[in-house]
Scaffold this motif. Structure first.
Motif, PDB file in Angstrom:
ATOM      1  N   HIS A  23      -1.264   9.531 -14.983  1.00  0.00           N
ATOM      2  CA  HIS A  23      -0.602   9.155 -13.804  1.00  0.00           C
ATOM      3  C   HIS A  23      -1.276   9.084 -12.519  1.00  0.00           C
ATOM      4  N   GLY A  24      -3.278   8.381 -12.740  1.00  0.00           N
ATOM      5  CA  GLY A  24      -4.219   7.982 -11.922  1.00  0.00           C
ATOM      6  C   GLY A  24      -3.708   6.979 -10.993  1.00  0.00           C
ATOM      7  N   GLU A  25      -4.614   6.706 -10.111  1.00  0.00           N
ATOM      8  CA  GLU A  25      -4.682   5.664  -9.283  1.00  0.00           C
ATOM      9  C   GLU A  25      -4.857   4.422  -9.480  1.00  0.00           C
ATOM     10  N   PRO A  26      -3.301   3.414  -8.947  1.00  0.00           N
ATOM     11  CA  PRO A  26      -3.496   2.428  -9.619  1.00  0.00           C
ATOM     12  C   PRO A  26      -4.255   1.420  -8.989  1.00  0.00           C
ATOM     13  N   GLY A  27      -4.694   0.319  -9.399  1.00  0.00           N
ATOM     14  CA  GLY A  27      -5.146  -0.725  -8.577  1.00  0.00           C
ATOM     15  C   GLY A  27      -4.858  -1.317  -7.104  1.00  0.00           C
ATOM     16  N   TYR A  28      -5.633  -2.071  -6.478  1.00  0.00           N
ATOM     17  CA  TYR A  28      -5.263  -2.221  -5.153  1.00  0.00           C
ATOM     18  C   TYR A  28      -4.530  -3.630  -4.972  1.00  0.00           C
ATOM     19  N   LEU A  29      -3.954  -4.470  -5.964  1.00  0.00           N
ATOM     20  CA  LEU A  29      -2.940  -5.073  -6.209  1.00  0.00           C
ATOM     21  C   LEU A  29      -1.352  -4.956  -6.445  1.00  0.00           C
ATOM     22  N   SER A  30      -1.493  -3.095  -7.409  1.00  0.00           N
ATOM     23  CA  SER A  30      -0.368  -2.912  -7.946  1.00  0.00           C
ATOM     24  C   SER A  30       0.513  -2.161  -6.403  1.00  0.00           C
ATOM     25  N   GLN A  31      -0.557  -1.300  -5.575  1.00  0.00           N
ATOM     26  CA  GLN A  31      -0.468  -1.092  -5.055  1.00  0.00           C
ATOM     27  C   GLN A  31      -0.682  -1.641  -3.236  1.00  0.00           C
ATOM     28  N   ALA A  32      -0.892  -3.289  -2.950  1.00  0.00           N
ATOM     29  CA  ALA A  32       0.092  -3.603  -2.505  1.00  0.00           C
ATOM     30  C   ALA A  32       1.354  -4.455  -2.753  1.00  0.00           C
ATOM     31  N   LEU A  33       1.708  -5.171  -4.186  1.00  0.00           N
ATOM     32  CA  LEU A  33       2.710  -4.964  -4.612  1.00  0.00           C
ATOM     33  C   LEU A  33       4.052  -4.150  -4.612  1.00  0.00           C
ATOM     34  N   GLY A  34       3.472  -3.031  -4.784  1.00  0.00           N
ATOM     35  CA  GLY A  34       4.237  -1.600  -4.038  1.00  0.00           C
ATOM     36  C   GLY A  34       5.284  -1.900  -2.585  1.00  0.00           C
ATOM     37  N   LEU A  35       4.630  -2.858  -2.580  1.00  0.00           N
ATOM     38  CA  LEU A  35       5.069  -2.483  -0.576  1.00  0.00           C
ATOM     39  C   LEU A  35       6.695  -2.848  -1.412  1.00  0.00           C
ATOM     40  N   PRO A  39      13.422   1.505  -2.413  1.00  0.00           N
ATOM     41  CA  PRO A  39      14.618   1.559  -0.762  1.00  0.00           C
ATOM     42  C   PRO A  39      13.813   1.088   0.223  1.00  0.00           C
ATOM     43  N   GLN A  40      12.991   0.887   0.242  1.00  0.00           N
ATOM     44  CA  GLN A  40      12.296  -0.012   2.343  1.00  0.00           C
ATOM     45  C   GLN A  40      11.047  -0.838   1.575  1.00  0.00           C
ATOM     46  N   GLY A  41      11.688  -1.475   0.135  1.00  0.00           N
ATOM     47  CA  GLY A  41      11.430  -3.212   0.226  1.00  0.00           C
ATOM     48  C   GLY A  41      10.968  -3.590   0.558  1.00  0.00           C
ATOM     49  N   TRP A  42      12.322  -4.280   1.263  1.00  0.00           N
ATOM     50  CA  TRP A  42      12.993  -5.089   2.049  1.00  0.00           C
ATOM     51  C   TRP A  42      12.333  -5.083   3.357  1.00  0.00           C
ATOM     52  N   VAL A  43      11.894  -4.147   3.894  1.00  0.00           N
ATOM     53  CA  VAL A  43      11.187  -3.695   5.402  1.00  0.00           C
ATOM     54  C   VAL A  43       9.807  -4.541   5.164  1.00  0.00           C
ATOM     55  N   GLY A  44       8.521  -4.383   3.523  1.00  0.00           N
ATOM     56  CA  GLY A  44       7.533  -4.612   3.094  1.00  0.00           C
ATOM     57  C   GLY A  44       7.522  -6.747   3.003  1.00  0.00           C
ATOM     58  N   MET A  45       8.877  -6.984   2.031  1.00  0.00           N
ATOM     59  CA  MET A  45       8.504  -8.319   2.357  1.00  0.00           C
ATOM     60  C   MET A  45       9.180  -8.612   3.806  1.00  0.00           C
ATOM     61  N   PHE A  94       0.270  -2.540   9.721  1.00  0.00           N
ATOM     62  CA  PHE A  94       0.827  -2.282   9.206  1.00  0.00           C
ATOM     63  C   PHE A  94       1.740  -1.973   7.993  1.00  0.00           C
ATOM     64  N   MET A  95       0.918  -3.343   6.906  1.00  0.00           N
ATOM     65  CA  MET A  95       1.965  -3.140   6.043  1.00  0.00           C
ATOM     66  C   MET A  95       0.322  -2.277   4.939  1.00  0.00           C
ATOM     67  N   GLY A  96      -0.649  -2.098   5.728  1.00  0.00           N
ATOM     68  CA  GLY A  96      -1.595  -1.507   4.753  1.00  0.00           C
ATOM     69  C   GLY A  96      -1.542   0.072   5.882  1.00  0.00           C
ATOM     70  N   THR A  97      -1.294   0.407   6.518  1.00  0.00           N
ATOM     71  CA  THR A  97      -0.967   1.368   7.054  1.00  0.00           C
ATOM     72  C   THR A  97       0.433   2.272   5.751  1.00  0.00           C
ATOM     73  N   ARG A  98       1.298   1.716   5.161  1.00  0.00           N
ATOM     74  CA  ARG A  98       2.237   1.834   4.326  1.00  0.00           C
ATOM     75  C   ARG A  98       2.018   2.064   2.716  1.00  0.00           C
ATOM     76  N   VAL A  99       0.963   1.314   2.741  1.00  0.00           N
ATOM     77  CA  VAL A  99      -0.402   1.004   1.224  1.00  0.00           C
ATOM     78  C   VAL A  99      -1.053   2.973   1.585  1.00  0.00           C
TER      79      VAL A  99
END
Length: 123
Positions: A23-35, A39-45, A94-99
């Motif tokens: 359950h380690g830390e995912p990579g940056y791309l995985s974190q960015a796509l996690g936005l 349930p709040q994915g539409w906000v990121g999109m 804003f997206m950085g703070t969500r990450v």
């Protein structure tokens, strides 16, 4: 790592270490796509799409500014370009703070997992 992390690492069994490593830390791309998931994915999109549109508008306004012969028109396009670039930067922040919020929640879940494993070993 600091001393607290070392103490925690030494206190864990090999099985606990393997479980936490999975359950380690995912990579940056995985974190960015996690936005864009959950349930709040539409906000990121929505933030991503508006940031892209704002940057495209900035590029157009900057081109109009660069090719303008009239000083007043250049000033108007310059103001529009600056505002659109500021909006695009604000959406990126804003997206950085969500990450970072997602990283904090992930770490909190890891702590909950460690507490549950500790409680299970005591029982």
């Amino acid at each position: 790592m600091d001393k607290t992390d070392d103490l925690i690492e030494r206190a864990l069994s090999a099985e606990d270490r393997a479980l936490l490593a999975s359950h380690g830390e995912p990579g940056y791309l995985s974190q960015a796509l996690g936005l864009f998931r959950g349930p709040q994915g539409w906000v990121g999109m929505l933030a991503y799409v508006t940031a892209l549109a704002s940057f495209a508008g900035f590029a157009f306004a900057f081109w109009q500014l660069w090719t303008s012969d009239d000083v007043l028109a250049a000033l108007k396009w310059g103001v529009v370009a600056v505002l659109l670039l500021q909006y695009a930067a604000m959406m990126k922040a804003f997206m950085g703070t969500r990450v970072e919020a997602n990283r904090t929640l992930r770490e909190l879940k890891r702590v909950e997992l460690q507490v549950a494993m500790l409680r299970e070993s005591v029982d």
